[in-house]
Scaffold this motif. Structure first.
Motif, PDB file in Angstrom:
ATOM      1  N   SER A  69       0.832  -1.212   0.000  1.00 38.71           N
ATOM      2  CA  SER A  69       0.000   0.000   0.000  1.00 38.71           C
ATOM      3  C   SER A  69       0.862   1.255   0.000  1.00 38.71           C
ATOM      4  O   SER A  69       0.571   2.221  -0.723  1.00 38.71           O
ATOM      5  CB  SER A  69      -0.922  -0.015   1.219  1.00 38.71           C
ATOM      6  N   ALA A  70       1.955   1.255   0.812  1.00 36.49           N
ATOM      7  CA  ALA A  70       2.828   2.431   0.860  1.00 36.49           C
ATOM      8  C   ALA A  70       3.524   2.658  -0.481  1.00 36.49           C
ATOM      9  O   ALA A  70       3.666   3.801  -0.937  1.00 36.49           O
ATOM     10  CB  ALA A  70       3.858   2.263   1.978  1.00 36.49           C
ATOM     11  N   ARG A  71       3.963   1.577  -1.125  1.00 35.29           N
ATOM     12  CA  ARG A  71       4.613   1.729  -2.423  1.00 35.29           C
ATOM     13  C   ARG A  71       3.645   2.236  -3.489  1.00 35.29           C
ATOM     14  O   ARG A  71       4.012   3.056  -4.345  1.00 35.29           O
ATOM     15  CB  ARG A  71       5.206   0.390  -2.846  1.00 35.29           C
ATOM     16  N   LEU A  72       2.404   1.768  -3.439  1.00 37.72           N
ATOM     17  CA  LEU A  72       1.405   2.253  -4.395  1.00 37.72           C
ATOM     18  C   LEU A  72       1.080   3.721  -4.167  1.00 37.72           C
ATOM     19  O   LEU A  72       0.822   4.462  -5.117  1.00 37.72           O
ATOM     20  CB  LEU A  72       0.138   1.403  -4.287  1.00 37.72           C
ATOM     21  N   ASP A  73       1.119   4.148  -2.920  1.00 43.60           N
ATOM     22  CA  ASP A  73       0.917   5.578  -2.641  1.00 43.60           C
ATOM     23  C   ASP A  73       2.033   6.412  -3.270  1.00 43.60           C
ATOM     24  O   ASP A  73       1.791   7.504  -3.805  1.00 43.60           O
ATOM     25  CB  ASP A  73       0.873   5.811  -1.126  1.00 43.60           C
ATOM     26  N   VAL A  74       3.267   5.896  -3.181  1.00 45.15           N
ATOM     27  CA  VAL A  74       4.392   6.617  -3.799  1.00 45.15           C
ATOM     28  C   VAL A  74       4.207   6.702  -5.309  1.00 45.15           C
ATOM     29  O   VAL A  74       4.393   7.762  -5.925  1.00 45.15           O
ATOM     30  CB  VAL A  74       5.725   5.922  -3.442  1.00 45.15           C
ATOM     31  N   ARG A  75       3.836   5.578  -5.939  1.00 43.09           N
ATOM     32  CA  ARG A  75       3.658   5.576  -7.395  1.00 43.09           C
ATOM     33  C   ARG A  75       2.524   6.514  -7.807  1.00 43.09           C
ATOM     34  O   ARG A  75       2.606   7.212  -8.817  1.00 43.09           O
ATOM     35  CB  ARG A  75       3.360   4.152  -7.861  1.00 43.09           C
ATOM     36  N   ARG A  76       1.456   6.536  -7.038  1.00 42.78           N
ATOM     37  CA  ARG A  76       0.348   7.426  -7.380  1.00 42.78           C
ATOM     38  C   ARG A  76       0.767   8.893  -7.274  1.00 42.78           C
ATOM     39  O   ARG A  76       0.449   9.718  -8.146  1.00 42.78           O
ATOM     40  CB  ARG A  76      -0.839   7.157  -6.456  1.00 42.78           C
ATOM     41  N   ALA A  77       1.488   9.234  -6.200  1.00 39.92           N
ATOM     42  CA  ALA A  77       1.936  10.624  -6.048  1.00 39.92           C
ATOM     43  C   ALA A  77       2.903  11.009  -7.161  1.00 39.92           C
ATOM     44  O   ALA A  77       2.840  12.132  -7.692  1.00 39.92           O
ATOM     45  CB  ALA A  77       2.584  10.803  -4.673  1.00 39.92           C
ATOM     46  N   GLU A  78       3.823  10.086  -7.524  1.00 36.83           N
ATOM     47  CA  GLU A  78       4.756  10.379  -8.614  1.00 36.83           C
ATOM     48  C   GLU A  78       4.032  10.525  -9.947  1.00 36.83           C
ATOM     49  O   GLU A  78       4.394  11.386 -10.781  1.00 36.83           O
ATOM     50  CB  GLU A  78       5.797   9.269  -8.696  1.00 36.83           C
ATOM     51  N   ALA A  79       2.971   9.709 -10.180  1.00 34.99           N
ATOM     52  CA  ALA A  79       2.210   9.825 -11.422  1.00 34.99           C
ATOM     53  C   ALA A  79       1.471  11.157 -11.494  1.00 34.99           C
ATOM     54  O   ALA A  79       1.439  11.813 -12.548  1.00 34.99           O
ATOM     55  CB  ALA A  79       1.228   8.656 -11.526  1.00 34.99           C
ATOM     56  N   ASP A  80       0.890  11.573 -10.376  1.00 33.28           N
ATOM     57  CA  ASP A  80       0.202  12.877 -10.364  1.00 33.28           C
ATOM     58  C   ASP A  80       1.174  14.016 -10.639  1.00 33.28           C
ATOM     59  O   ASP A  80       0.861  14.961 -11.369  1.00 33.28           O
ATOM     60  CB  ASP A  80      -0.486  13.075  -9.001  1.00 33.28           C
ATOM     61  N   LEU A  81       2.367  13.942 -10.052  1.00 33.12           N
ATOM     62  CA  LEU A  81       3.353  14.991 -10.277  1.00 33.12           C
ATOM     63  C   LEU A  81       3.823  14.988 -11.733  1.00 33.12           C
ATOM     64  O   LEU A  81       4.018  16.058 -12.337  1.00 33.12           O
ATOM     65  CB  LEU A  81       4.547  14.789  -9.337  1.00 33.12           C
ATOM     66  N   ALA A  82       3.965  13.805 -12.337  1.00 33.23           N
ATOM     67  CA  ALA A  82       4.402  13.737 -13.737  1.00 33.23           C
ATOM     68  C   ALA A  82       3.363  14.359 -14.659  1.00 33.23           C
ATOM     69  O   ALA A  82       3.697  15.056 -15.628  1.00 33.23           O
ATOM     70  CB  ALA A  82       4.657  12.266 -14.108  1.00 33.23           C
ATOM     71  N   VAL A  83       2.076  14.125 -14.391  1.00 32.73           N
ATOM     72  CA  VAL A  83       1.017  14.718 -15.216  1.00 32.73           C
ATOM     73  C   VAL A  83       1.056  16.241 -15.125  1.00 32.73           C
ATOM     74  O   VAL A  83       0.921  16.962 -16.122  1.00 32.73           O
ATOM     75  CB  VAL A  83      -0.357  14.165 -14.791  1.00 32.73           C
ATOM     76  N   LEU A  84       1.240  16.761 -13.888  1.00 36.11           N
ATOM     77  CA  LEU A  84       1.294  18.220 -13.730  1.00 36.11           C
ATOM     78  C   LEU A  84       2.497  18.812 -14.472  1.00 36.11           C
ATOM     79  O   LEU A  84       2.392  19.874 -15.098  1.00 36.11           O
ATOM     80  CB  LEU A  84       1.360  18.570 -12.239  1.00 36.11           C
ATOM     81  N   ARG A  85       3.642  18.161 -14.390  1.00 37.20           N
ATOM     82  CA  ARG A  85       4.820  18.675 -15.091  1.00 37.20           C
ATOM     83  C   ARG A  85       4.631  18.617 -16.614  1.00 37.20           C
ATOM     84  O   ARG A  85       5.107  19.493 -17.334  1.00 37.20           O
ATOM     85  CB  ARG A  85       6.035  17.859 -14.689  1.00 37.20           C
TER      86      ARG A  85
END
Length: 460
Positions: free
Chosen positions: A217-233
Motif C-alpha cells: 500500500s505504501a509503495r502504491l501511494d508513492v507511485r500514485r503521487a509520482e504519477a500525479d506529479l508527472a502529469v502536472l509537469r
C-alpha cells in the motif's frame, strides 16, 4: 461511433487541462515526499524508544490487573481500614450536624451578645471630652449584629442542605467500603485484562516485521503521487492551445497510456487500502454471545455491534462462611463440579479471597472467586459445586469422623484389644474434611477401632 468515443477520450486527456500553478506543483511534490517518508517508516525497524514505551505499557497494564485482583493482603487490609475510617468520619460529621448545640457554646454566644450591647451603651454614655463619632457607633452596632447572628445560627435547627450533604457523604463512604470488601467486579477484571491484551498486541505489532499489505500500500501511494506529479509537469510545458495541439501530436501514445495505467493502478490501490478499515476486528479472542445490530444498519465508532465473552477463562463466585474463609488463600487449587454436565469436574485456582465479610440478614459470608483455565462445555450461569484444597497430605493414618469423640478439647477413640476388650485412647488429630480425619499420634495402622454407628469396626 468509434470516432465519437475517441473524441470523448481525448476530452478527458489530462494534458488538455489548464497549466498547473506553482502551488499545485509544490503540493504534488510534497505529496511525493510524504509518500516516500511513509514508505520508509513502514520498511524501517521500530525505534528503541517506541519499543521501550510499549513494554512499559505492558508492565503498567499487568500491574493494574494485579491491583484490580486485590493486590497483597496487607494492601487490601489498609484499603479496608481507610474506608472504615472514612465511614466513621462521615458518621461523626452527620452526628455533629444533627446534635443540639452544646450549652457551653450557647453561653459563650450569649455572653458575646451582652458584651457587645454593653460596649455600645458604654460608648453612648461616655463622658469623654471628645464626642463619639458615627464611625464608632456603626462599629459597635455591627458587633452587636454579628454576635446576635452567631447566637441565632447556633440556636437554629441544622440546614436541610447540610444534612443532605452529610448523609450523601456517609452513604458514599459506606458504598466504597462495601465495594472494597466485596472485591473486584467481573467488568473491572475484564477491562483490566483487555488492557493487558491491548498492550501486548501493541508490543507485538512493533516487534513484528511490516505486513506485506502495508508495504504494498505504501509503495502504491508513492507511485500514485509520482504519477500525479508527472502529469502536472507534462501540462506545464504547454501554455497555449496551439502548443497543446502540437504536443499532443508529438507525445508518444504508449508513454501516455502507460502513465494513465500507473495512475489508475494507484487509485485502485488507494481504494483497496481505504476498504480495510471497514472490517471490524475483535480486540481479543472470545465468543459472540449476542448480536446488537442488524444487516444494513448505520453504525459509527461508539456503536456496539456484538457482545463477546471469553469462554476460555470463566470464573466462579462462591460465598464461604467465616469458619472456612480462614484457610482459603489466593493461588490455592480448586475443583469445580457441574451437575448439568453429568458431574464433570474441572480444575481451577483461587483468584480472589475477600478479607472482609458481607452481612446479609445476619449471616456473614466472604466472597471468593475461582478461575477456570480449561472448562469445555461449561457455560456462564450454570450451577456448580466448588471444592477448594486448603492442605494436602499423603500416606497418613485416617479414621471416619464418627470414630472420634471430642470433649473438653481432647480427642479420643475406642480401640479393641486382641481380647475384644474396648479401651479408650487419647489421640492427636491433624487435617480433616467432612468424612474423615487424620490421626497424627496415639494410634497405629492395623489396630481395630469401634464406630458408634455399627458398634465396632476396623481402623487403618
Amino acid at each position: 461511433m468509434a470516432q465519437l468515443e475517441r473524441r470523448q477520450k481525448r476530452a478527458s486527456d489530462p494534458l488538455k487541462s489548464t497549466p498547473p500553478t506553482r502551488a499545485e506543483l509544490a503540493a504534488a511534490a510534497a505529496s511525493v515526499i510524504s509518500a516516500r517518508v511513509r514508505l520508509g517508516k513502514v520498511l524501517l525497524p521500530p525505534r528503541a524508544g517506541d519499543v521501550s514505551t510499549a513494554r512499559h505499557d505492558v508492565k503498567r497494564a499487568e500491574a493494574d490487573l494485579e491491583t484490580t485482583l486485590g493486590g497483597t493482603p496487607e494492601a487490601r487490609a489498609d484499603a479496608i481500614l481507610i474506608a472504615e475510617q472514612s465511614v466513621e468520619l462521615a458518621q461523626a460529621r452527620l452526628d455533629r450536624i444533627l446534635a443540639p448545640p452544646h450549652p457551653a457554646d450557647i453561653a459563650v454566644a450569649e455572653a458575646e451578645v451582652q458584651k457587645a450591647e454593653a460596649d455600645l451603651e458604654a460608648l453612648v454614655r461616655s463622658d469623654r471630652t471628645q464626642p463619639v463619632t458615627k464611625k464608632e457607633i456603626d462599629a459597635a452596632t455591627a458587633a452587636i449584629k454579628a454576635a446576635r447572628l452567631k447566637l441565632e445560627r447556633l440556636l437554629a435547627p441544622p440546614g436541610a442542605a447540610d444534612v443532605t450533604a452529610a448523609r450523601v457523604e456517609l452513604e458514599r463512604a459506606r458504598v466504597e467500603l462495601r465495594r472494597i470488601q466485596a472485591g473486584p467486579s467481573h467488568a473491572a477484571l475484564e477491562a483490566a485484562r483487555q488492557a493487558v491484551d491491548a498492550a501486548n498486541a501493541r508490543l507485538e505489532q512493533l516487534l513484528s516485521p511490516a505486513l506485506a499489505s502495508d508495504v504494498s500500500s505504501a509503495r502504491l501511494d508513492v507511485r500514485r503521487a509520482e504519477a500525479d506529479l508527472a502529469v502536472l509537469r507534462q501540462r506545464r510545458r504547454y501554455t497555449s492551445a496551439s502548443d497543446i495541439e502540437l504536443a499532443r501530436l508529438k507525445v508518444r501514445d504508449i508513454e501516455l497510456a502507460q502513465l494513465k495505467v500507473e495512475a489508475a493502478e494507484a487509485r485502485l490501490s488507494s481504494a483497496l487500502a481505504a476498504a480495510g478499515p471497514l472490517t471490524v476486528r475483535a480486540p481479543r479472542r472470545g465468543t459472540i454471545t449476542a448480536l446488537l445490530t442488524t444487516l444494513g444498519a448505520h453504525v459509527d465508532p461508539p456503536t456496539s455491534m456484538v457482545a463477546m465473552a471469553d469462554l476460555e477463562r470463566l470464573e466462579v463466585r462462591v460465598d464461604l462462611s467465616e469458619f472456612d474463609i480462614a484457610r482459603v488463600k489466593r493461588g490455592q487449587s480448586a475443583t469445580v463440579s457441574v451437575d448439568a454436565l453429568g458431574g464433570q469436574s474441572f480444575r481451577g485456582d483461587v483468584l480472589f479471597a475477600a478479607l472482609a465479610g458481607t452481612n446479609t440478614s445476619g449471616v456473614v459470608t466472604f466472597p471468593v472467586q475461582v478461575g477456570l483455565a480449561d472448562a469445555p462445555g461449561l457455560k456462564p450461569g450454570m450451577n456448580v459445586s466448588v471444592r477448594i484444597v486448603v492442605a494436602n497430605r499423603r500416606n497418613v493414618l485416617q479414621l471416619p469422623l464418627e470414630a472420634v469423640t471430642q470433649e473438653g478439647g481432647e480427642a479420643t477413640v475406642t480401640v479393641l484389644r486382641r481380647s475384644d476388650q474396648p479401651i479408650s485412647r487419647t489421640v492427636k488429630l491433624g487435617l480433616a474434611n467432612n468424612k474423615s480425619v487424620e490421626i497424627v499420634k496415639g494410634l497405629r495402622a492395623g489396630e481395630r477401632v469401634v464406630l458408634e454407628e455399627s458398634g465396632g469396626g476396623g481402623g487403618e
